[in-house]
Design a protein around this motif. Structure first.
Motif, PDB file in Angstrom:
ATOM      1  N   ASP A   1       0.856  -1.185   0.000  1.00  0.00           N
ATOM      2  CA  ASP A   1       0.000   0.000   0.000  1.00  0.00           C
ATOM      3  C   ASP A   1       0.884   1.224   0.000  1.00  0.00           C
ATOM      4  OD1 ASP A   1      -2.629  -0.729  -0.234  1.00  0.00           O
ATOM      5  OD2 ASP A   1      -2.908  -1.087   1.907  1.00  0.00           O
ATOM      6  N   VAL A   2       0.681   2.099  -0.971  1.00  0.00           N
ATOM      7  CA  VAL A   2       1.475   3.319  -1.103  1.00  0.00           C
ATOM      8  C   VAL A   2       0.515   4.503  -1.119  1.00  0.00           C
ATOM      9  CG1 VAL A   2       3.069   4.589  -2.598  1.00  0.00           C
ATOM     10  CG2 VAL A   2       3.297   2.122  -2.357  1.00  0.00           C
ATOM     11  N   PRO A   3       0.849   5.587  -0.412  1.00  0.00           N
ATOM     12  CA  PRO A   3      -0.049   6.743  -0.372  1.00  0.00           C
ATOM     13  C   PRO A   3      -0.359   7.290  -1.770  1.00  0.00           C
ATOM     14  CG  PRO A   3       1.678   6.955   1.284  1.00  0.00           C
ATOM     15  CD  PRO A   3       2.036   5.774   0.441  1.00  0.00           C
ATOM     16  N   ASN A   4      -1.561   7.860  -1.889  1.00  0.00           N
ATOM     17  CA  ASN A   4      -2.008   8.580  -3.084  1.00  0.00           C
ATOM     18  C   ASN A   4      -2.270   7.684  -4.297  1.00  0.00           C
ATOM     19  OD1 ASN A   4      -1.687  11.057  -1.652  1.00  0.00           O
ATOM     20  ND2 ASN A   4       0.498  11.064  -2.174  1.00  0.00           N
ATOM     21  N   LEU A   5      -2.455   6.387  -4.075  1.00  0.00           N
ATOM     22  CA  LEU A   5      -2.850   5.511  -5.171  1.00  0.00           C
ATOM     23  C   LEU A   5      -4.370   5.444  -5.265  1.00  0.00           C
ATOM     24  CD1 LEU A   5      -0.453   2.424  -4.951  1.00  0.00           C
ATOM     25  CD2 LEU A   5      -0.435   4.242  -6.658  1.00  0.00           C
ATOM     26  N   PRO A   6      -4.925   5.196  -6.447  1.00  0.00           N
ATOM     27  CA  PRO A   6      -6.378   5.054  -6.567  1.00  0.00           C
ATOM     28  C   PRO A   6      -6.898   3.881  -5.737  1.00  0.00           C
ATOM     29  CG  PRO A   6      -5.347   5.321  -8.728  1.00  0.00           C
ATOM     30  CD  PRO A   6      -4.235   5.116  -7.742  1.00  0.00           C
ATOM     31  N   GLU A   7      -8.207   3.876  -5.523  1.00  0.00           N
ATOM     32  CA  GLU A   7      -8.837   2.802  -4.756  1.00  0.00           C
ATOM     33  C   GLU A   7      -8.604   1.446  -5.436  1.00  0.00           C
ATOM     34  OE1 GLU A   7     -13.272   1.646  -2.956  1.00  0.00           O
ATOM     35  OE2 GLU A   7     -13.009   3.349  -4.303  1.00  0.00           O
ATOM     36  N   SER A   8      -8.395   0.409  -4.611  1.00  0.00           N
ATOM     37  CA  SER A   8      -8.166  -0.968  -5.087  1.00  0.00           C
ATOM     38  C   SER A   8      -6.880  -1.098  -5.902  1.00  0.00           C
ATOM     39  CB  SER A   8      -9.358  -1.463  -5.926  1.00  0.00           C
ATOM     40  OG  SER A   8     -10.540  -1.456  -5.167  1.00  0.00           O
TER      41      SER A   8
ATOM     42  N   THR B   1       8.895  -2.373 -10.668  1.00  0.00           N
ATOM     43  CA  THR B   1       7.700  -2.061  -9.888  1.00  0.00           C
ATOM     44  C   THR B   1       6.587  -1.645 -10.839  1.00  0.00           C
ATOM     45  OG1 THR B   1       8.364   0.252  -9.574  1.00  0.00           O
ATOM     46  CG2 THR B   1       9.063  -1.318  -7.892  1.00  0.00           C
ATOM     47  N   LEU B   2       5.381  -2.121 -10.574  1.00  0.00           N
ATOM     48  CA  LEU B   2       4.216  -1.806 -11.403  1.00  0.00           C
ATOM     49  C   LEU B   2       2.996  -1.664 -10.510  1.00  0.00           C
ATOM     50  CD1 LEU B   2       4.728  -4.458 -14.236  1.00  0.00           C
ATOM     51  CD2 LEU B   2       5.012  -1.975 -14.508  1.00  0.00           C
ATOM     52  N   GLU B   3       2.020  -0.917 -10.971  1.00  0.00           N
ATOM     53  CA  GLU B   3       0.745  -0.855 -10.266  1.00  0.00           C
ATOM     54  C   GLU B   3       0.004  -2.169 -10.452  1.00  0.00           C
ATOM     55  OE1 GLU B   3      -1.400   2.553 -11.583  1.00  0.00           O
ATOM     56  OE2 GLU B   3      -0.252   3.945 -10.333  1.00  0.00           O
ATOM     57  N   SER B   4      -0.667  -2.602  -9.386  1.00  0.00           N
ATOM     58  CA  SER B   4      -1.438  -3.846  -9.396  1.00  0.00           C
ATOM     59  C   SER B   4      -2.867  -3.512  -9.001  1.00  0.00           C
ATOM     60  CB  SER B   4      -0.828  -4.859  -8.425  1.00  0.00           C
ATOM     61  OG  SER B   4      -1.618  -6.032  -8.359  1.00  0.00           O
ATOM     62  N   TYR B   5      -3.832  -4.025  -9.767  1.00  0.00           N
ATOM     63  CA  TYR B   5      -5.223  -3.613  -9.601  1.00  0.00           C
ATOM     64  C   TYR B   5      -6.088  -4.781  -9.140  1.00  0.00           C
ATOM     65  CZ  TYR B   5      -3.536   0.247 -12.459  1.00  0.00           C
ATOM     66  OH  TYR B   5      -2.808   1.304 -12.944  1.00  0.00           O
ATOM     67  N   GLY B   6      -6.883  -4.538  -8.082  1.00  0.00           N
ATOM     68  CA  GLY B   6      -7.886  -5.497  -7.642  1.00  0.00           C
ATOM     69  C   GLY B   6      -7.302  -6.786  -7.105  1.00  0.00           C
ATOM     70  N   GLY B   7      -8.201  -7.690  -6.732  1.00  0.00           N
ATOM     71  CA  GLY B   7      -7.785  -8.963  -6.170  1.00  0.00           C
ATOM     72  C   GLY B   7      -7.131  -9.876  -7.176  1.00  0.00           C
ATOM     73  N   SER B   8      -7.378  -9.673  -8.473  1.00  0.00           N
ATOM     74  CA  SER B   8      -6.769 -10.524  -9.492  1.00  0.00           C
ATOM     75  C   SER B   8      -5.318 -10.165  -9.745  1.00  0.00           C
ATOM     76  CB  SER B   8      -7.556 -10.427 -10.805  1.00  0.00           C
ATOM     77  OG  SER B   8      -7.465  -9.113 -11.340  1.00  0.00           O
ATOM     78  N   GLY B   9      -4.874  -9.008  -9.230  1.00  0.00           N
ATOM     79  CA  GLY B   9      -3.487  -8.598  -9.441  1.00  0.00           C
ATOM     80  C   GLY B   9      -3.186  -8.204 -10.866  1.00  0.00           C
ATOM     81  N   ALA B  10      -4.174  -7.654 -11.576  1.00  0.00           N
ATOM     82  CA  ALA B  10      -3.957  -7.243 -12.959  1.00  0.00           C
ATOM     83  C   ALA B  10      -2.931  -6.121 -13.016  1.00  0.00           C
ATOM     84  CB  ALA B  10      -5.277  -6.792 -13.582  1.00  0.00           C
ATOM     85  N   LEU B  11      -2.011  -6.234 -13.940  1.00  0.00           N
ATOM     86  CA  LEU B  11      -1.004  -5.204 -14.157  1.00  0.00           C
ATOM     87  C   LEU B  11      -1.554  -4.170 -15.141  1.00  0.00           C
ATOM     88  CD1 LEU B  11       2.148  -7.514 -14.257  1.00  0.00           C
ATOM     89  CD2 LEU B  11       1.173  -6.257 -12.326  1.00  0.00           C
ATOM     90  N   PRO B  12      -0.864  -3.025 -15.319  1.00  0.00           N
ATOM     91  CA  PRO B  12      -1.488  -1.885 -16.020  1.00  0.00           C
ATOM     92  C   PRO B  12      -2.149  -2.201 -17.354  1.00  0.00           C
ATOM     93  CG  PRO B  12       0.529  -1.170 -14.971  1.00  0.00           C
ATOM     94  CD  PRO B  12       0.443  -2.658 -14.745  1.00  0.00           C
ATOM     95  N   VAL B  13      -1.516  -2.988 -18.232  1.00  0.00           N
ATOM     96  CA  VAL B  13      -2.113  -3.195 -19.549  1.00  0.00           C
ATOM     97  C   VAL B  13      -3.400  -4.005 -19.451  1.00  0.00           C
ATOM     98  CG1 VAL B  13      -0.762  -5.278 -20.074  1.00  0.00           C
ATOM     99  CG2 VAL B  13      -1.638  -3.871 -21.937  1.00  0.00           C
ATOM    100  N   ARG B  14      -3.400  -5.056 -18.619  1.00  0.00           N
ATOM    101  CA  ARG B  14      -4.625  -5.857 -18.466  1.00  0.00           C
ATOM    102  C   ARG B  14      -5.692  -5.072 -17.724  1.00  0.00           C
ATOM    103  NH1 ARG B  14      -6.144 -10.351 -14.901  1.00  0.00           N
ATOM    104  NH2 ARG B  14      -4.027 -10.411 -14.056  1.00  0.00           N
ATOM    105  N   ALA B  15      -5.261  -4.261 -16.750  1.00  0.00           N
ATOM    106  CA  ALA B  15      -6.230  -3.433 -16.031  1.00  0.00           C
ATOM    107  C   ALA B  15      -6.861  -2.403 -16.971  1.00  0.00           C
ATOM    108  CB  ALA B  15      -5.546  -2.727 -14.867  1.00  0.00           C
ATOM    109  N   TRP B  16      -6.084  -1.865 -17.904  1.00  0.00           N
ATOM    110  CA  TRP B  16      -6.623  -0.894 -18.870  1.00  0.00           C
ATOM    111  C   TRP B  16      -7.675  -1.559 -19.755  1.00  0.00           C
ATOM    112  CZ3 TRP B  16      -7.240  -0.114 -24.048  1.00  0.00           C
ATOM    113  CH2 TRP B  16      -7.481   1.189 -24.466  1.00  0.00           C
ATOM    114  N   ILE B  17      -7.379  -2.770 -20.225  1.00  0.00           N
ATOM    115  CA  ILE B  17      -8.339  -3.493 -21.064  1.00  0.00           C
ATOM    116  C   ILE B  17      -9.583  -3.858 -20.258  1.00  0.00           C
ATOM    117  CG2 ILE B  17      -8.708  -5.605 -22.396  1.00  0.00           C
ATOM    118  CD1 ILE B  17      -5.716  -5.541 -23.081  1.00  0.00           C
ATOM    119  N   SER B  18      -9.392  -4.280 -19.011  1.00  0.00           N
ATOM    120  CA  SER B  18     -10.516  -4.650 -18.156  1.00  0.00           C
ATOM    121  C   SER B  18     -11.432  -3.457 -17.911  1.00  0.00           C
ATOM    122  CB  SER B  18      -9.999  -5.205 -16.824  1.00  0.00           C
ATOM    123  OG  SER B  18     -11.064  -5.476 -15.941  1.00  0.00           O
ATOM    124  N   ASP B  19     -10.847  -2.292 -17.634  1.00  0.00           N
ATOM    125  CA  ASP B  19     -11.667  -1.107 -17.386  1.00  0.00           C
ATOM    126  C   ASP B  19     -12.385  -0.657 -18.656  1.00  0.00           C
ATOM    127  OD1 ASP B  19     -12.304   0.931 -15.245  1.00  0.00           O
ATOM    128  OD2 ASP B  19     -11.596   2.268 -16.829  1.00  0.00           O
TER     129      ASP B  19
END
Length: 468
Positions: A116-123, A140-158
């Motif tokens: 957990d790092v300050p000023n990151l978006p929710e989840s 180091t990369l941002e990890s999104y949600g419980g699935s641990g999606a990395l930025p490119v997969r998180a972008w496609i998911s969103d």
């Protein structure tokens, strides 16, 4: 009381009585009209969902290629202790707090440390990738949600879920999922009814009629492709609704009310708490604290003695008096999602949650979501999802092609005649109306859009009467 048939026989005794029309015969115009309107007006949402879903089906391979450096490491004969890998991650992001550690599941992969790092978006967390052989940080990369999606997969998911429009964007995907099953079942009923009307064999329903031309040829392809895709389409609709904003909340309430919710492991140590009072070297940061901590290495060894199989995720205590949790995170079949809790002061086992003990509905939900994401059966799962998406895109294109061929010279299109509901017996119409109200309550966006269809259709009917 004299019936209309009795009067007709009295006027013309030779005229046979008119048989009552079968239920499907009077329902068919209603189904045709609903399928027409839903196909024309909802299809754009379905087309976007299918196209972005097709892209998501390939997102795992895209992620592995784009982040190959971070996800992989040279194979070595020895590895450094897990605690040293966590320390390296902490040094890379000293402002972060460790929330989970995913040890390398096999040689050639990196260890993923989530912070957990300050000023990151929710989840959103930061993932630090550590070479288990050397203890060096590979990125180091941002990890999104419980699935641990990395930025490119998180972008496609969103993109698939919200079109990058935030919460308002979820309306599009929920509207598509809410109507998808209605369009699919309506189309299935209409296509199967053609077998009875035209005496077509099963093969004639499963394969398009190559001898047909024009509109009939397009309809033949539309029906055959739809028949092959219907089960997959229904599955995507049902599982997609579990993620939706409004319908998803209703589904969640039902699951909770009937005891079908996914259980969670108890991390409160209570009477199992070990002795405290001396400083411990906590895995959540490697800093001295007020609670004893045997360290993440001992916890990993304890979990191994209980025969948990990788990949694993180790979650350090979030607060004093809480336990370490070691989770299996294998989503592919056979699913392995067992969880064990350990006392941080002693490393002793204090609790467990086995996937085998989940309620059946919770298991089905887990399997359904994983299959929807392309995880349950790995590459084969992703190929099937891609095929369903391509099939749905094909159906939409063929549907618009039929509408274009049937269009009048001017106007929106030539829908099927109004007033078909008047021929439906009240004993059938009343349950259908009640069902529509119930479904509209649990699927609010579908209920609102259906009401809008009825209002628009009524206004168009009134306008045509006045013009006539």
């Amino acid at each position: 009381m004299t019936s209309t048939a009795d009067i007709q026989r009295a006027v013309d005794p030779a005229r046979p009585p008119q048989p009552r029309r079968a239920t499907w015969a009077v329902l068919r115009p209603l189904v045709l009209r609903l399928h027409f309107y839903a196909g024309i007006l909802i299809a754009p949402f379905l087309l976007v969902a299918a196209t972005t879903g097709l892209l998501y089906a390939a997102s795992f391979q895209i992620e592995n290629v784009v982040y190959r450096h971070e996800l992989t490491a040279p194979v070595t004969q020895t590895t450094v202790p897990l605690s040293e890998q966590v320390t390296a991650a902490r040094q890379a992001l000293p402002e972060g707090k460790v929330t989970a550690v995913r040890p390398a599941a096999e040689p050639g992969l990196t260890t993923r440390v989530l912070l957990d790092v300050p000023n990151l978006p929710e989840s959103t967390q930061m993932a630090v990738f550590v070479d288990p052989g050397t203890g060096q940080v590979r990125g180091t990369l941002e990890s999104y949600g419980g699935s641990g999606a990395l930025p490119v997969r998180a972008w496609i998911s969103d993109l698939h879920r919200r079109l990058h429009l935030g919460e308002p964007g979820r309306i599009y995907s929920e509207l598509a999922a809410s109507w998808l099953w209605v369009v699919a079942l309506g189309g299935l009923a209409l296509w199967l009814s053609r077998r009875r009307r035209n005496g077509r064999r099963l093969r004639g329903l499963l394969t398009p009629d190559r001898a047909a031309t024009g509109l009939r040829r397009t309809l033949s392809w539309h029906g055959s492709v739809g028949l092959w895709a219907v089960l997959g389409v229904l599955f995507l609709s049902a599982t997609g609704l579990t993620w939706s904003k409004y319908a998803g909340e209703n589904i969640g309430e039902l699951r909770t009310r009937f005891g079908w919710a996914t259980p969670s492991i108890n991390t409160d140590l209570g009477e199992h708490a070990g002795h405290t009072g001396h400083a411990g070297h906590a895995a959540s940061g490697g800093q001295a604290g007020d609670t004893a901590d045997v360290g993440i290495d001992k916890i990993a060894q304890a979990a191994a003695s209980w025969r948990l199989s990788g990949p694993l995720e180790i979650v350090p205590p979030a607060e004093p008096g809480a336990a370490y949790v070691v989770k299996e995170i294998r989503k592919t079949a056979p699913t392995r999602l067992d969880q064990l809790a350990f006392d941080p002061a002693t490393g002793q086992f204090v609790g467990e949650l086995r996937f085998a003990d989940y309620p059946l509905a919770a298991k089905l939900t887990e399997w359904g979501i994983d299959a929807h994401m392309g995880l349950l059966f790995g590459l084969a799962n992703q190929i099937v999802l891609a095929a369903i998406a391509i099939g749905l895109i094909t159906l939409i294109v063929l549907g618009y092609r039929m509408w274009w061929r049937r269009r009048p010279t001017r106007g929106f299109g030539r829908p099927y005649p109004r007033g078909g509901w008047r021929a439906v017996h009240w004993g059938v119409l009343a349950p259908l109306a009640l069902l529509a109200l119930v479904v509209g309550y649990f699927l609010p966006l579908m209920g609102i859009s259906l009401a809008a269809f009825l209002v628009i259709d009524t206004l168009l009917g009134l306008r045509s009467r006045v013009a006539g």
